[in-house]
Motif scaffolding. Structure first.
Motif, mmCIF file in Angstrom:
data_model
loop_
_atom_site.group_PDB
_atom_site.id
_atom_site.type_symbol
_atom_site.label_atom_id
_atom_site.label_comp_id
_atom_site.label_asym_id
_atom_site.label_seq_id
_atom_site.Cartn_x
_atom_site.Cartn_y
_atom_site.Cartn_z
ATOM 1 N N ARG A 1 -13.434 54.905 -27.527
ATOM 2 C CA ARG A 1 -13.460 56.189 -26.827
ATOM 3 C C ARG A 1 -12.421 57.168 -27.371
ATOM 4 N N ILE A 2 -11.265 56.651 -27.729
ATOM 5 C CA ILE A 2 -10.173 57.489 -28.224
ATOM 6 C C ILE A 2 -9.632 56.881 -29.508
ATOM 7 N N ASP A 3 -8.663 57.551 -30.103
ATOM 8 C CA ASP A 3 -8.127 57.081 -31.379
ATOM 9 C C ASP A 3 -6.963 56.114 -31.207
ATOM 10 N N LEU A 4 -6.806 55.552 -30.027
ATOM 11 C CA LEU A 4 -5.784 54.536 -29.776
ATOM 12 C C LEU A 4 -6.468 53.271 -29.280
ATOM 13 N N PRO A 5 -5.975 52.089 -29.689
ATOM 14 C CA PRO A 5 -6.614 50.842 -29.269
ATOM 15 C C PRO A 5 -6.277 50.484 -27.826
ATOM 16 N N SER A 6 -7.187 49.764 -27.186
ATOM 17 C CA SER A 6 -6.976 49.296 -25.824
ATOM 18 C C SER A 6 -5.825 48.293 -25.782
ATOM 19 N N LYS A 7 -5.077 48.289 -24.758
ATOM 20 C CA LYS A 7 -4.005 47.356 -24.418
ATOM 21 C C LYS A 7 -2.785 47.478 -25.311
ATOM 22 N N VAL A 8 -2.957 47.291 -26.623
ATOM 23 C CA VAL A 8 -1.788 47.271 -27.504
ATOM 24 C C VAL A 8 -1.126 48.637 -27.594
ATOM 25 N N SER A 9 -1.866 49.697 -27.297
ATOM 26 C CA SER A 9 -1.264 51.031 -27.326
ATOM 27 C C SER A 9 -0.515 51.336 -26.031
ATOM 28 N N GLY A 10 -0.636 50.434 -25.048
ATOM 29 C CA GLY A 10 0.156 50.544 -23.828
ATOM 30 C C GLY A 10 -0.180 51.767 -22.995
ATOM 31 N N ARG A 11 0.830 52.313 -22.360
ATOM 32 C CA ARG A 11 0.653 53.445 -21.461
ATOM 33 C C ARG A 11 0.059 54.655 -22.189
ATOM 34 N N ALA A 12 0.470 54.877 -23.428
ATOM 35 C CA ALA A 12 -0.027 56.040 -24.162
ATOM 36 C C ALA A 12 -1.545 55.997 -24.277
ATOM 37 N N GLY A 13 -2.088 54.844 -24.625
ATOM 38 C CA GLY A 13 -3.533 54.715 -24.742
ATOM 39 C C GLY A 13 -4.233 54.904 -23.407
ATOM 40 N N ALA A 14 -3.651 54.361 -22.350
ATOM 41 C CA ALA A 14 -4.265 54.475 -21.028
ATOM 42 C C ALA A 14 -4.309 55.929 -20.565
ATOM 43 N N VAL A 15 -3.225 56.670 -20.786
ATOM 44 C CA VAL A 15 -3.192 58.084 -20.403
ATOM 45 C C VAL A 15 -4.250 58.859 -21.182
ATOM 46 N N LYS A 16 -4.318 58.599 -22.480
ATOM 47 C CA LYS A 16 -5.275 59.338 -23.308
ATOM 48 C C LYS A 16 -6.714 58.989 -22.934
ATOM 49 N N TYR A 17 -6.961 57.722 -22.566
ATOM 50 C CA TYR A 17 -8.307 57.331 -22.141
ATOM 51 C C TYR A 17 -8.687 58.032 -20.833
ATOM 52 N N THR A 18 -7.776 58.062 -19.862
ATOM 53 C CA THR A 18 -8.062 58.754 -18.599
ATOM 54 C C THR A 18 -8.349 60.231 -18.847
ATOM 55 N N ASP A 19 -7.573 60.849 -19.729
ATOM 56 C CA ASP A 19 -7.825 62.246 -20.100
ATOM 57 C C ASP A 19 -9.227 62.395 -20.681
ATOM 58 N N PHE A 20 -9.623 61.465 -21.553
ATOM 59 C CA PHE A 20 -10.970 61.490 -22.127
ATOM 60 C C PHE A 20 -12.030 61.373 -21.041
ATOM 61 N N ALA A 21 -11.840 60.442 -20.097
ATOM 62 C CA ALA A 21 -12.832 60.208 -19.050
ATOM 63 C C ALA A 21 -13.002 61.446 -18.172
ATOM 64 N N ILE A 22 -11.893 62.116 -17.843
ATOM 65 C CA ILE A 22 -11.978 63.321 -17.014
ATOM 66 C C ILE A 22 -12.682 64.444 -17.781
ATOM 67 N N GLY A 23 -12.336 64.580 -19.056
ATOM 68 C CA GLY A 23 -12.991 65.604 -19.874
ATOM 69 C C GLY A 23 -14.484 65.368 -19.974
ATOM 70 N N GLN A 24 -14.880 64.122 -20.193
ATOM 71 C CA GLN A 24 -16.304 63.795 -20.292
ATOM 72 C C GLN A 24 -17.015 64.045 -18.960
ATOM 73 N N PHE A 25 -16.356 63.698 -17.868
ATOM 74 C CA PHE A 25 -16.927 63.921 -16.542
ATOM 75 C C PHE A 25 -17.199 65.410 -16.296
ATOM 76 N N LEU A 26 -16.253 66.263 -16.642
ATOM 77 C CA LEU A 26 -16.431 67.703 -16.424
ATOM 78 C C LEU A 26 -17.521 68.278 -17.335
ATOM 79 N N ARG A 27 -17.617 67.748 -18.548
ATOM 80 C CA ARG A 27 -18.689 68.221 -19.436
ATOM 81 C C ARG A 27 -20.052 67.803 -18.901
ATOM 82 N N ASP A 28 -20.148 66.594 -18.372
ATOM 83 C CA ASP A 28 -21.417 66.142 -17.796
ATOM 84 C C ASP A 28 -21.747 66.905 -16.516
ATOM 85 N N ALA A 29 -20.708 67.212 -15.724
ATOM 86 C CA ALA A 29 -20.927 67.933 -14.463
ATOM 87 C C ALA A 29 -21.370 69.368 -14.703
#
Length: 699
Positions: free
Chosen positions: A487-515
Motif C-alpha cells: 500500500r505504501i513505500d514502507l514495509p509492514s512491521k519492520v518500519s514500526g510507527r512510521a509505517g503505521a502512520v503512513k498506512y493510516t494516512d493512505f487508508a484515509i486518503g483512499q476512503f475520501l477518494r472513494d467517498a
C-alpha cells in the motif's frame, strides 16, 4: 519452625516460658459449637478467618497509633472499628475462596500423610507471611497517602517495574523481609501452642459426599458475603482519618479495581461546592450562553447561534496515537502524511489542539462528553456511565443516526458497553462477516477494512434518508504496526510507527477518494482527530508538548470555511465547537466552549494523567495532584516549566472544573436530556436569550 505453624508434625517443641501455658489455655477453645466446626475438613477456614481478622484488627490499631494526632477521639472511632470488622469479613471471604476449593477437592485422608502435613505447614506459613506483608504494605501506603489501599495502589500494580525499583531504593527490604519472617514464625508458633490446628488436623477426614456438600455451602457463603458488601455502605465521617480506619485494605483494593475511581474530594484540593459552581457559571457563560438552572449544581445552559442550522452528515475518524508532530503541517521534516497534508489545505485546521489524556478511552471521553479528565479511570470504564450527556445525544435530539465503528473487539476498554448504553449503534470486528476482514492483527482489522465498513453504513443511512453521525476509531497505528503490504513505500512491521502512520494516512486518503463519488459526499463533514499522542513521557510532570494532536475539519460541500484556528483548545472543546460551526442552538451540559466565540486570551486547555490534573491558561499551568498542587509558567511548544508562586485565581479555576465534573458524575447529574426536556429547555433558552438581548439593548 515452619513445621509448627499449623501443628501438623508429631513432635514436641521446646518447653515454653510460664506465661505461654496461660496463653495456651486462654486460646484453647472450650467444647461446643466452635469446637465442632473446627473439628472437620473445612475447619481450617475458621483458622484462616481468625488469622485474617486478627491481623486486620492489629493493623487498624497500628494505623490509629500512627495517626493519633489526626483522628477525632469521639464515638466515631468505635463506629470505625465496628465497620472495620464488617469489611474485614468481606475481604476475608474473598481471600478464603482458593482455600475453600482446595480443602474441598483434596482426597479424604490427604492431610493424614506425612509429606502433606509438611506441605500444609509450609502453606500455613506462606499465608501468615502474606497477611503480615500486606499489613506492612498498608503501613507504608498510609504513611505516604494517609488512606487505605485505593486506585493509586491499583495503578501501582500496573507499573510494576517503577514500583519495585522505588521500593528497593526507599526501604531496607532485607531487614523488612527478615523481620516479617521472624514475626511469622512467632505467630505460627503461638498458633501451634494454642492447639487449635491439632483439633482441625486430627479430625479433617471427610468423605466426598459430605466434603463437597460442605464445600459448596462454604463457597456460597463466602461469595454471598463478599459480593453483597458494598463500599458505598460506609457512612460519612467528619474526619476522613476516622473513615479510612473503618476500611479494610484488601477490600479497598478490590473495590478500586471494581469501581475504577479515584475520588476527587478525598485526594485533591477542593473549594466549597457553592463557590465551585458559581465560578463555573461565570466560565461557561463566556461564550454568550444563558444558564438554565442558575441556582443549582448543574452546567445546563442554552447555546444560541445565529443563522440557519446546517444539517450535514458527520464522519469523525478518530486516529489512534496520531501526534501532531507526524503531520507535515506541524512538522516540516515529516513526510508520513501526504494525504492529510493535502486535505488540511482545504479544511479548517486547529493549530493548538491538545488531548486531555494519554489513552484512547480518555480521548473518547473528552470527544463525546466534553468533560475534564477526572482522576482515576475515564468515564468509558466507570460504573454508572449510561445515558450521559454526549455529543451523540445532541445529534439524536436533532434526528440523526449515531453509530460507533471500531476495527477491533469493542469489549476492550469497555467501549461497546459505553457507546451501546449511550445511544450509539455499535459495529466492531465481531459484527461483520469474515470476508469483510482482509487483514487483521491482535488489535483489529486494518484501517482500510474499517473505513470500508463505514462507507457501507453511510450508504445505508443515506438510503434511509436520515442524517448520520459516525464515531470511527482506527487501530492500525498501534504496535505491532502491521498492515497490508504494497500500500505504501514502507514495509509492514519492520518500519514500526512510521509505517503505521503512513498506512493510516493512505487508508484515509483512499476512503475520501472513494467517498467523493457517493451522492452523500458533499453533504458530509469529515473530521480527522487523534485520540492521544504516540508518547506522553517527558521530563516535566505533565509534558504539555506531548499532548499536541491534530484536529482537521473538512467540508467538501463548503458548509465550513477552510482556515486556521490558533486559539488554545483541548478535546473538551471539540463537541461545542463542532456544533457551533453548524450554527446549532441547543441546551448543553458540556464543560467545553465553542472556541470561536471566546476571547483567545481566556481560552484554556485541560490535560491530565491518572493522578495529575492540569489546567493551562494565560501561560499559567496549574497541576493538581493527590494531596497538593503546583503552578508553573509555561509557553506553548516548550519542554520546560518554571515554578511560580501559587496563583489564587488560576487555582480556583482548575479546581472548579475538576471538582465540578467529579461532583456531577458522583451525583448522577451529567445526564442526557429526554426529547421532552430537550424541547422544553430549548424554548426556555430562546426566551432567556431574547430577554438578555433586550436588556443589553435598553438604554
Amino acid at each position: 519452625m515452619s513445621a509448627c505453624v499449623f501443628g501438623v508434625m508429631d513432635f514436641q517443641c521446646p518447653v515454653t516460658p510460664p506465661l505461654l501455658p496461660i496463653l495456651s489455655s486462654k486460646l484453647n477453645p472450650a467444647p461446643g459449637l466452635f469446637q465442632r466446626l473446627l473439628a472437620r475438613r473445612h475447619g481450617g477456614i475458621i483458622l484462616f478467618f481468625a488469622a485474617f481478622l486478627g491481623i486486620s484488627f492489629l493493623t487498624r490499631v497500628a494505623l490509629l497509633v500512627k495517626s493519633v494526632h489526626d483522628v477525632t477521639w469521639t464515638l466515631s472511632l468505635l463506629a470505625a472499628f465496628g465497620w472495620g470488622v464488617v469489611y474485614d469479613l468481606g475481604a476475608a471471604a474473598f481471600a478464603s475462596l482458593p482455600l475453600i476449593v482446595l480443602l474441598t477437592i483434596l482426597p479424604s485422608g490427604a492431610l493424614r500423610r506425612g509429606w502433606m502435613r509438611w506441605l500444609a505447614a509450609g502453606f500455613g506459613f506462606v499465608i501468615l507471611f502474606a497477611l503480615l506483608f500486606g499489613a506492612a504494605a498498608e503501613w507504608t501506603f498510609w504513611d505516604e497517602f494517609g488512606v487505605r489501599f485505593n486506585f493509586i495502589a491499583v495503578d501501582y500494580l500496573v507499573y510494576t517495574t517503577e514500583v519495585l525499583g522505588n521500593i528497593r531504593e526507599s526501604y531496607p527490604m532485607p531487614l523488612i523481609v527478615g523481620g516479617l519472617f521472624t514475626t511469622t514464625a512467632i505467630f505460627g508458633w503461638l498458633l501451634w501452642r494454642s492447639r487449635l490446628p491439632h483439633a482441625w488436623i486430627d479430625a479433617c477426614v471427610e468423605h466426598w459426599p459430605a466434603r463437597y456438600r460442605n464445600g459448596a455451602l462454604w463457597l456460597a457463603g463466602a461469595l454471598a458475603v463478599g459480593l453483597a458488601l458494598n463500599a458505598d455502605w460506609l457512612p460519612g465521617f467528619r474526619n476522613n482519618f476516622n473513615r479510612e480506619l473503618a476500611k479494610n485494605g484488601v477490600w479497598s483494593l478490590f473495590s478500586a479495581f471494581r469501581n475504577n475511581v479515584l475520588d476527587y474530594d478525598e485526594f485533591y484540593p477542593t473549594k466549597p461546592i457553592d463557590q465551585v459552581f458559581a465560578h463555573l457559571r461565570e466560565e461557561l457563560a463566556e461564550d454568550g450562553a444563558v444558564m438554565l438552572r442558575p441556582g443549582e449544581y448543574d452546567t445546563l445552559r442554552y447555546i444560541k447561534n445565529a443563522g440557519a442550522e446546517l444539517r450535514p452528515n458527520i464522519i469523525q475518524i478518530t486516529v489512534e496515537s496520531l501526534s501532531a508532530d507526524f503531520l507535515g503541517i506541524f512538522n516540516r521534516a515529516s513526510n508520513l502524511t501526504p494525504n492529510l497534508v493535502e486535505i488540511a489545505g482545504r479544511s479548517l485546521v486547529f493549530d493548538n489542539f491538545y488531548a486531555t489524556g494519554t489513552r484512547t478511552d480518555r480521548g473518547m471521553e473528552a470527544l463525546t462528553l466534553s468533560l475534564p479528565p477526572t482522576p482515576g479511570r475515564s468515564m468509558i470504564k466507570r460504573p454508572r456511565n449510561e445515558d450521559m450527556f454526549t455529543l451523540g445525544s445532541v445529534f439524536r435530539a436533532k434526528g440523526y443516526d449515531t453509530a460507533f465503528l471500531y476495527g477491533g473487539f469493542g469489549y476492550f476498554d469497555n467501549m461497546n458497553y459505553y457507546f451501546g448504553h449511550n445511544g450509539y449503534r455499535v459495529i466492531d470486528r465481531t459484527g461483520v462477516a469474515k470476508e469483510d476482514i482482509t487483514f487483521a492483527n491482535v488489535w483489529g482489522a486494518c484501517d482500510e477494512d474499517l473505513l470500508r465498513w463505514t462507507m457501507r453504513e453511510a450508504d445505508a443511512s443515506a438510503a434511509a434518508g436520515r442524517p448520520f453521525h459516525f464515531f470511527v476509531m482506527t487501530t492500525s497505528n498501534h504496535r505491532p504496526y502491521t498492515f497490508p503490504e504494497g500500500r505504501i513505500d514502507l514495509p509492514s512491521k519492520v518500519s514500526g510507527r512510521a509505517g503505521a502512520v503512513k498506512y493510516t494516512d493512505f487508508a484515509i486518503g483512499q476512503f475520501l477518494r472513494d467517498a467523493a463519488v457517493k451522492p452523500w459526499f458533499r453533504n458530509t463533514v469529515f473530521v480527522i482527530v487523534a485520540d492521544h499522542c504516540a508518547s506522553s513521557a517527558g521530563k516535566t510532570e505533565l509534558p504539555v508538548q506531548n499532548y499536541h494532536i491534530p484536529l482537521i475539519i473538512y467540508a467538501p460541500g463548503g458548509q465550513i470555511e477552510p482556515g486556521h484556528i490558533r486559539t488554545l483548545t483541548s478535546q473538551m472543546d471539540y463537541a461545542p465547537t463542532l456544533l457551533g460551526l453548524l450554527n446549532w442552538s441547543y441546551p448543553s451540559r458540556f464543560f467545553g466552549h465553542d472556541v470561536r466565540k471566546i476571547d483567545p486570551d481566556e481560552a484554556h486547555a485541560l490535560i491530565g494523567s491518572y493522578q495529575k490534573l492540569g489546567h493551562l491558561e494565560k501561560g499559567e499551568f496549574v497541576i493538581l495532584r493527590p494531596r497538593g498542587e503546583s503552578t508553573y509558567k509555561y509557553e506553548l511548544g516548550s519542554a520546560t516549566m518554571t515554578p511560580l508562586a501559587d496563583r489564587t485565581y488560576s487555582s480556583l479555576e482548575a479546581i472548579s472544573f475538576y471538582q465540578g465534573a467529579s461532583y456531577l458524575y458522583k451525583n448522577n447529574l451529567y445526564r442526557a436530556l429526554s426529547p421532552d426536556e430537550f424541547t422544553r429547555y430549548t424554548h426556555q433558552g430562546e426566551e432567556r436569550t431574547a430577554e438578555k438581548k433586550a436588556i443589553a439593548a435598553s438604554p
